[in-house]
Structures are given as structure tokens and as C-alpha cells.
Motif scaffolding. Structure first.
Motif, PDB file in Angstrom:
ATOM      1  N   ARG A 109     106.573  54.720  -0.693  1.00  0.00           N
ATOM      2  CA  ARG A 109     105.589  53.776  -1.224  1.00  0.00           C
ATOM      3  C   ARG A 109     106.114  53.093  -2.478  1.00  0.00           C
ATOM      4  O   ARG A 109     105.895  51.898  -2.693  1.00  0.00           O
ATOM      5  CB  ARG A 109     104.271  54.493  -1.495  1.00  0.00           C
ATOM      6  CG  ARG A 109     103.553  54.917  -0.221  1.00  0.00           C
ATOM      7  CD  ARG A 109     102.216  55.573  -0.502  1.00  0.00           C
ATOM      8  NE  ARG A 109     101.492  55.807   0.729  1.00  0.00           N
ATOM      9  CZ  ARG A 109     101.152  57.003   1.194  1.00  0.00           C
ATOM     10  NH1 ARG A 109     101.473  58.095   0.503  1.00  0.00           N
ATOM     11  NH2 ARG A 109     100.505  57.132   2.333  1.00  0.00           N
TER      12      ARG A 109
ATOM     13  N   LEU B 188     106.639  48.896  -3.135  1.00  0.00           N
ATOM     14  CA  LEU B 188     106.115  48.135  -4.268  1.00  0.00           C
ATOM     15  C   LEU B 188     107.247  47.530  -5.094  1.00  0.00           C
ATOM     16  O   LEU B 188     107.137  46.394  -5.560  1.00  0.00           O
ATOM     17  CB  LEU B 188     105.238  49.033  -5.140  1.00  0.00           C
ATOM     18  CG  LEU B 188     103.942  49.534  -4.485  1.00  0.00           C
ATOM     19  CD1 LEU B 188     103.205  50.481  -5.416  1.00  0.00           C
ATOM     20  CD2 LEU B 188     103.038  48.367  -4.103  1.00  0.00           C
TER      21      LEU B 188
ATOM     22  N   LEU C 289      94.676  54.869  -2.542  1.00  0.00           N
ATOM     23  CA  LEU C 289      96.051  54.377  -2.434  1.00  0.00           C
ATOM     24  C   LEU C 289      96.084  52.857  -2.529  1.00  0.00           C
ATOM     25  O   LEU C 289      96.972  52.274  -3.167  1.00  0.00           O
ATOM     26  CB  LEU C 289      96.667  54.835  -1.107  1.00  0.00           C
ATOM     27  CG  LEU C 289      97.062  56.312  -1.015  1.00  0.00           C
ATOM     28  CD1 LEU C 289      97.451  56.664   0.414  1.00  0.00           C
ATOM     29  CD2 LEU C 289      98.211  56.614  -1.964  1.00  0.00           C
TER      30      LEU C 289
ATOM     31  N   ASN D 240     100.877  50.148  -0.156  1.00  0.00           N
ATOM     32  CA  ASN D 240     100.723  51.500  -0.703  1.00  0.00           C
ATOM     33  C   ASN D 240      99.850  52.378   0.172  1.00  0.00           C
ATOM     34  O   ASN D 240      99.998  53.611   0.157  1.00  0.00           O
ATOM     35  CB  ASN D 240     100.141  51.431  -2.111  1.00  0.00           C
ATOM     36  CG  ASN D 240     100.513  52.622  -2.953  1.00  0.00           C
ATOM     37  OD1 ASN D 240     101.683  52.994  -3.013  1.00  0.00           O
ATOM     38  ND2 ASN D 240      99.541  53.229  -3.610  1.00  0.00           N
TER      39      ASN D 240
ATOM     40  N   GLY E 251      97.903  50.710  -5.458  1.00  0.00           N
ATOM     41  CA  GLY E 251      98.892  49.676  -5.168  1.00  0.00           C
ATOM     42  C   GLY E 251      98.574  48.374  -5.871  1.00  0.00           C
ATOM     43  O   GLY E 251      99.467  47.708  -6.415  1.00  0.00           O
TER      44      GLY E 251
END
Length: 440
Positions: free
Chosen positions: A349, A353, A6, A336, A10
Motif C-alpha cells: 500500500r 501511494l 484504509l 490504499n 489513503g
């Protein structure tokens, strides 16, 4: 998906977002320049060695190795000197810098292309070309903020679904992260509550929201009550006695008012819901971001001094201060990898971002309108000064003074560029040794 994956996802998403933002910024310069007939020889994303390029017509499009910006190259960015020639009227160091800038500006002007030079364009066209890039970032800031807040939403609303069940009752001043064997379980854990349970009723009253449920729990402190939850689609009746203890005082909307009162405690926390912000509130939020970023720019020397103290000393890094490209990537990875507060981890998430990229585009707008070369704002300021200068000459019935010689500002531009390189190096080092983190 693991936390590491993750985090990496990200970082990659942020890298792509930054590259796209830069590419669109330069497109904001390119399209009006071509529309007005200015010859554009290069459109590049990044600086340094070229990784890839391809020529389409008279323009080379490409990607360079250092992802710290981009540029388009237009012929005739600077006008000739006051005497109409490229040679400097003085041999001084500053005059030579201006002469070099003029020569580099004219080297690509071919026969019959004189009218396609940037400096030959009317003032309003030059302003549109140079303002196009920052305005694209501003529009992206509005659009991305709207997507993050109004289309996806913020995980702020508490639902009636159980998110966390505390296993035991720990003193408020404890640092323990596990439950000792001799500590009593919380009333919620003792009743058999599980994450994912949805409250249907409590003490005989239908549950309509978390604020109402919290009030019912607080009022039931010290007495046995039954309640119903929905679990796997089936109703389950449970019994508990909320612990009567000192709790924060709350108002009618469930907000802390300061102080404490004796109230019931169950030991459960809700999941959050993604609450969408009305579209009408987005402009105000973006304007607040603009004001905050402008404040950082106006106090940049002081802010960078604080970054240096944190990087080379023991002072804590200011989470509201400037960060570099590495810091943006690290924050994106952390955002993230953070646990989801709502039941929709992907949307939550994505919203984090998108919000990060929205703030980045707002910052790009503010920095690029700074009225100094090499920023876009430096060329805009030169064009606006030309308007003022020509108006004054007309009032005095004097001949048209011609284009403002922006090349004379090149020594200042070199100085600003050196400072920008120094700032980038400092932020790179600080982002590595003393990064801004979500939990600092």
C-alpha cells in the motif's frame, strides 16, 4: 483495519503528500532567491484566506485555505516600463494591466532595496530562481519512483504460496459470484488446499517457482497426482486429479500466446511477491511518465472536452486523462483500500501511494515549465528571450536594451489564469460526479 479506515488513511496520506510537494516546490524558489539576495516577503502554501502564518525576519511563512498550489512573493518581479517609469505610456486596457503589475511589483521595494529586486538580478540567477521549483518536483519524481519501484517493489512476481482457492468450477461465460449446490468443486478445493499453503513438490518433482508449478499442473490434466505443501510449518501430503479442460496457451515463461490448449486445471492462484525494479531502469520509467504527461498537456483542450462530455453526458471518463485534487484523493483512498496481492500489505500500500505522489510531482514539473505566465516557465522564457535580445543588440552594436518587459504579458497571464480556474472547476465537478476509478 476496515476498508473505510484504509480509504480515509489513503486520502489523508495523499493530502499530506500533495502539501509537502507544493511546499518543497516553493522552497525550490525560496532558497536560491534568498541566496542571491532577493527580498522575499511571503512564502505561502495554498491560496485564498490565510489559515496560519508567522514572520521570520523579512519573510512571512504561512498556509492558506485552498490547497491548489503556492507561491513566494519577491519584490520587483517586473521591471519599469521602457521610459524607466511605472506609468503606462498608453491608456489602453492591456497597458493598464501591465502598469498595475509593475506597481504591485514595486510597492514593497523600500529605500536602499533597489538592488534586491528580482528584475535586477542577472539572467542566470533569475532562471535558477524560477527553475528551482519545477526541478525540485522533477527530483522528487525520480526519488519517489525509485523508492516505490526499487526500494519497495511491485506486486508482480507469482510465488509458490497459495493466495486463492477457487471453490467450484464455473463456466467461463458465467456471471455468478457464488457456487451453486450442483457444481463440482475445483480439484484444489477437493484436495483440501488452503490459502497460505506453500507448494513443496508436485507429482514427485520439487517446486521451484510458480511458472514451473503451473506447467506441472497443466501436464497432469486427467490423471491422479500427489503433492506436498507446507502448512503451519509442517509438510502435508495431498492428492488430486487436475481437471483436463481448455486453458490459455502459454510460452516457456508462462505468458499467454493467444489461443487455447487442452491442459490441467487445479483452481488455485498464487500470492504475488514484491519484485524490485533495478535502479538503472528508474530514469527510463520517469522519462516515459514525462512524455505521457507532456502529451496530455499538448492535447489539453481535447482532453478537457472529453472530461466535459463524461461529466455532463454519458461518455465514459478517460482513466488516462487529467484529474483534479479531489480525483487524486479518491484514487489514493481506493489504492490504499485495495486488497493486498502480496504477503506484505503495508509495503504494498505504501508503494502504491508513493507511486501516485511520484506521478503527481512529474506532472507538476511539466505544467510549471509551460512557457506562459503565470507558470514558472513564463518567467524562464522571458529571461531566455532577454539573452537572445541582448545578443542581437550586441551584434548590431546597439545599446543594451535592458530587461525584457515581462509585464506586457500580463493580459495573457490573466487569460491563462481564468482558463486554469475554469479547468479546476470542471475537474472538481467531474471528479465528484464521474470520478476516475481503479476498476473502470
Amino acid at each position: 483495519m476496515s476498508t473505510v479506515l484504509l480509504w480515509v488513511a489513503g486520502v489523508l496520506a495523499a493530502a499530506v503528500g500533495v502539501a509537502v510537494s507544493i511546499a518543497l516546490h516553493e522552497l525550490g524558489h525560496l532558497l536560491p532567491a534568498k541566496r542571491f539576495g532577493v527580498k522575499v516577503t511571503q512564502y505561502m502554501v495554498g491560496f485564498g484566506p490565510t489559515l496560519w502564518s508567522r514572520r521570520r525576519g523579512e519573510t512571512e511563512y504561512g498556509v492558506k485555505a485552498v490547497p491548489l498550489g503556492g507561491y513566494i512573493r519577491m519584490i520587483g518581479m517586473f521591471p519599469p516600463g521602457p521610459d524607466g517609469r511605472l506609468r503606462a505610456s498608453s491608456t489602453g486596457r492591456w497597458a493598464l494591466m501591465a502598469e498595475e503589475a509593475r506597481q504591485a511589483s514595486f510597492v514593497e521595494i523600500g529605500p536602499g532595496e533597489e538592488q534586491r529586486a528580482f528584475y535586477r538580478q542577472p539572467v542566470w540567477k533569475r532562471i535558477v530562481i524560477m527553475a528551482g521549483g519545477p526541478l525540485v518536483n522533477l527530483v522528487l519524481g525520480f526519488v519517489l519512483t525509485g523508492v516505490a519501484l526499487s526500494a519497495i517493489g511491485l506486486p508482480t512476481g507469482a510465488s509458490t504460496t497459495v493466495g486463492v482457492v477457487q471453490r467450484c468450477v464455473l463456466p467461463a461465460d458465467t456471471t455468478a459470484t457464488t457456487c451453486p449446490a450442483d457444481v463440482d468443486p475445483t480439484p484444489g478445493a477437493a484436495a483440501g488446499l488452503r490459502p497460505g499453503d506453500v507448494f513443496v513438490s508436485f507429482d514427485g518433482q520439487p517446486v521451484t517457482g510458480w511458472v514451473q508449478l503451473s506447467r506441472l499442473i497443466r501436464e497432469a490434466g486427467g490423471r491422479q497426482v500427489s503433492f506436498v505443501v507446507e502448512r503451519d510449518g509442517q509438510p502435508v501430503t495431498l492428492t488430486t486429479t487436475p481437471l483436463l479442460t481448455q486453458r490459455p496457451a502459454l510460452d516457456a515463461d508462462g505468458r499467454a500466446t493467444g489461443g487455447t490448449v487442452e491442459a490441467g486445471f487445479l483452481g488455485v492462484s498464487p500470492t504475488a511477491t514484491l519484485e524490485r525494479v533495478p535502479v538503472g531502469q528508474v530514469p527510463g520509467i520517469v522519462l516515459d511518465q514525462l512524455a505521457g504527461t507532456a502529451g496530455i498537456v499538448l492535447n489539453l483542450p481535447q482532453r478537457l472536452y472529453g472530461v466535459a462530455q463524461a461529466a455532463f453526458g454519458t461518455q465514459a471518463r478517460d482513466p488516462e486523462g487529467p484529474i483534479g485534487i479531489v480525483g487524486i484523493g479518491r484514487l489514493a483512498g481506493e489504492l490504499n483500500a485495495e486488497d493486498s496481492l502480496s504477503g506484505n500489505a503495508f509495503a504494498e500500500r505504501a508503494g502504491r501511494l508513493v507511486s501516485l505522489l511520484a506521478g503527481l510531482n512529474v506532472a507538476l514539473f511539466v505544467f510549471n515549465v509551460v512557457p506562459l505566465l503565470p507558470f514558472d516557465g513564463g518567467h524562464i522564457a522571458g529571461a531566455l528571450w532577454e539573452v537572445v535580445k541582448k545578443a542581437v543588440f550586441r551584434l548590431r552594436r546597439r545599446p543594451d536594451p535592458g530587461p525584457v518587459d515581462v509585464a506586457k504579458a500580463m493580459p495573457l497571464a490573466y487569460g491563462v489564469s481564468i482558463l486554469l480556474v475554469g479547468m479546476s472547476v470542471l475537474l472538481l465537478y467531474a471528479d465528484i460526479v464521474r470520478p476516475v476509478t481503479l476498476n473502470q
